[in-house]
Write an enzyme that holds these catalytic residues in place. Structure first.
Site, mmCIF file in Angstrom:
data_model
loop_
_atom_site.group_PDB
_atom_site.id
_atom_site.type_symbol
_atom_site.label_atom_id
_atom_site.label_comp_id
_atom_site.label_asym_id
_atom_site.label_seq_id
_atom_site.Cartn_x
_atom_site.Cartn_y
_atom_site.Cartn_z
ATOM 1 N N ASP A 124 42.587 29.269 49.956
ATOM 2 C CA ASP A 124 42.055 30.426 49.441
ATOM 3 C C ASP A 124 40.601 30.521 49.788
ATOM 4 O O ASP A 124 40.093 29.490 50.532
ATOM 5 C CB ASP A 124 42.046 30.447 47.990
ATOM 6 C CG ASP A 124 41.745 28.980 47.293
ATOM 7 O OD1 ASP A 124 41.254 28.236 47.658
ATOM 8 O OD2 ASP A 124 42.454 28.729 46.137
ATOM 9 N N ASN A 176 44.812 26.025 33.682
ATOM 10 C CA ASN A 176 45.675 27.008 33.179
ATOM 11 C C ASN A 176 47.089 27.217 34.291
ATOM 12 O O ASN A 176 47.789 28.103 34.083
ATOM 13 C CB ASN A 176 44.939 28.572 33.510
ATOM 14 C CG ASN A 176 44.542 28.796 34.961
ATOM 15 O OD1 ASN A 176 44.938 28.306 35.785
ATOM 16 N ND2 ASN A 176 44.103 30.278 35.052
ATOM 17 N N HIS A 208 46.936 27.174 37.572
ATOM 18 C CA HIS A 208 47.063 28.153 38.905
ATOM 19 C C HIS A 208 47.284 27.078 40.074
ATOM 20 O O HIS A 208 46.750 26.019 39.935
ATOM 21 C CB HIS A 208 45.986 28.922 38.977
ATOM 22 C CG HIS A 208 44.294 28.227 39.160
ATOM 23 N ND1 HIS A 208 43.373 28.703 38.958
ATOM 24 C CD2 HIS A 208 44.445 27.062 40.024
ATOM 25 C CE1 HIS A 208 42.420 28.120 39.178
ATOM 26 N NE2 HIS A 208 42.847 26.729 39.756
ATOM 27 N N GLU A 224 46.661 33.077 39.600
ATOM 28 C CA GLU A 224 46.541 33.027 38.385
ATOM 29 C C GLU A 224 47.765 33.287 37.596
ATOM 30 O O GLU A 224 48.600 33.847 38.191
ATOM 31 C CB GLU A 224 45.098 33.849 38.063
ATOM 32 C CG GLU A 224 44.169 33.674 38.454
ATOM 33 C CD GLU A 224 43.217 32.392 38.112
ATOM 34 O OE1 GLU A 224 43.804 31.484 37.538
ATOM 35 O OE2 GLU A 224 42.009 32.108 38.273
HETATM 36 P P1 PGA Z 1 39.556 21.136 40.637
HETATM 37 O O1 PGA Z 1 40.457 22.609 40.838
HETATM 38 O O2 PGA Z 1 40.031 20.514 41.833
HETATM 39 O O3 PGA Z 1 37.990 21.236 40.842
HETATM 40 O O4 PGA Z 1 40.023 20.563 39.305
HETATM 41 C C1 PGA Z 1 41.521 22.520 40.930
HETATM 42 C C2 PGA Z 1 42.027 23.987 40.823
HETATM 43 O O5 PGA Z 1 41.534 24.669 40.368
HETATM 44 O O6 PGA Z 1 43.245 24.253 41.416
#
Ligand code: PGA
Length: 238
Positions: A67, A136, A138, A143
């Protein structure tokens, strides 16, 4: 799902890097899907260390990132292009032209999503996709509520994601609210997936992933439908 339990972030980062290195050694032209965020930084540090000490080569590897934010330039220090160059690409021997990240500044964002999806197809699909997980649920920036059939698309970031990512910016207001992300079906088409889960703030997500129902309201749950997923999870997230 194959679950590998590790002690802590350090061990996860070492094991994840070793896992990737094995794949690159077996298939030097590996199509490797990459993730950003806090979780894979230690893994990338170990890949760099191994490259320097043992000379593992990435000259034929092709990478696709999950992304990119929309609305900040690629040389902004919080763009995922900047992150990847800084945390990995500038320190290994991969030709930068073989590292692909969606262009969040394309004039035509919809066309960019189609182009990115076609690019992955053009290279024969992703062999190994590295994933993190949002609290959450994702994966990429898909999302809750994102269709399991989605291809690369534009997403409105969830308020909880914007808040979580604000730690990388000087203020909440600076965090982009939109991004381009590989879709869930794009991710699921990867031949193999390695999901990294670390830290107490991922405990609830880990629990839902392993015991909750498979539902678009918790995107990572789709991984239970994939035949070749490995999860590396540390004690804090268990
Ligand atoms: P993080 O993010 O590695 O900074 O915890 C993971 C994500 O949001 O997919």
């Amino acid at each position: 799902m194959n679950i590998i339990k590790v002690k802590d972030y350090t061990e996860m980062s070492q094991k994840a890097a070793a896992y990737i290195i094995d794949k690159v050694r077996v298939k030097p032209n590996l199509k490797l899907g990459l993730a950003t965020g806090g979780t894979p930084i230690g893994t990338y540090q170990n890949l760099i260390k191994d490259h320097q000490e043992h000379g593992t080569s990435y000259q034929q590897v092709v990478t696709f990132n999950l992304d990119e934010y929309i609305g900040i330039s690629s040389d902004h220090e919080n763009s995922y292009r900047f992150y990847m160059n800084d945390h990995l690409f500038n320190h290994i021997d991969i030709p930068i032209g073989q590292t692909f990240i969606p262009n969040g500044n394309a004039d035509n964002i919809e066309a960019e999503c189609v182009r990115y999806e076609q690019l992955i197809q053009h290279y024969g699909g992703i062999d190994l996709q590295i994933l993190g997980i949002g609290s959450n649920g994702h994966i990429g920036f898909n999302e809750p509520g994102t269709s399991f059939h989605s291809k690369t698309h534009v997403i409105d970031l969830a308020p909880s994601t914007i808040k979580a990512n604000a730690r990388f910016f000087s203020s909440l207001a600076e965090v982009p609210t939109k991004a381009i992300t590989m879709g869930i079906s794009t991710i699921m088409n990867s031949k193999e997936i390695l999901l990294l889960v670390s830290g107490e703030n991922k405990k609830e997500a880990m629990k839902k992933l392993s015991t909750g129902e498979i539902s678009e309201s918790f995107p990572a749950s789709v991984l239970r439908n994939h035949s070749n997923v490995t999860i590396m999870v540390d004690q804090a997230a268990l």
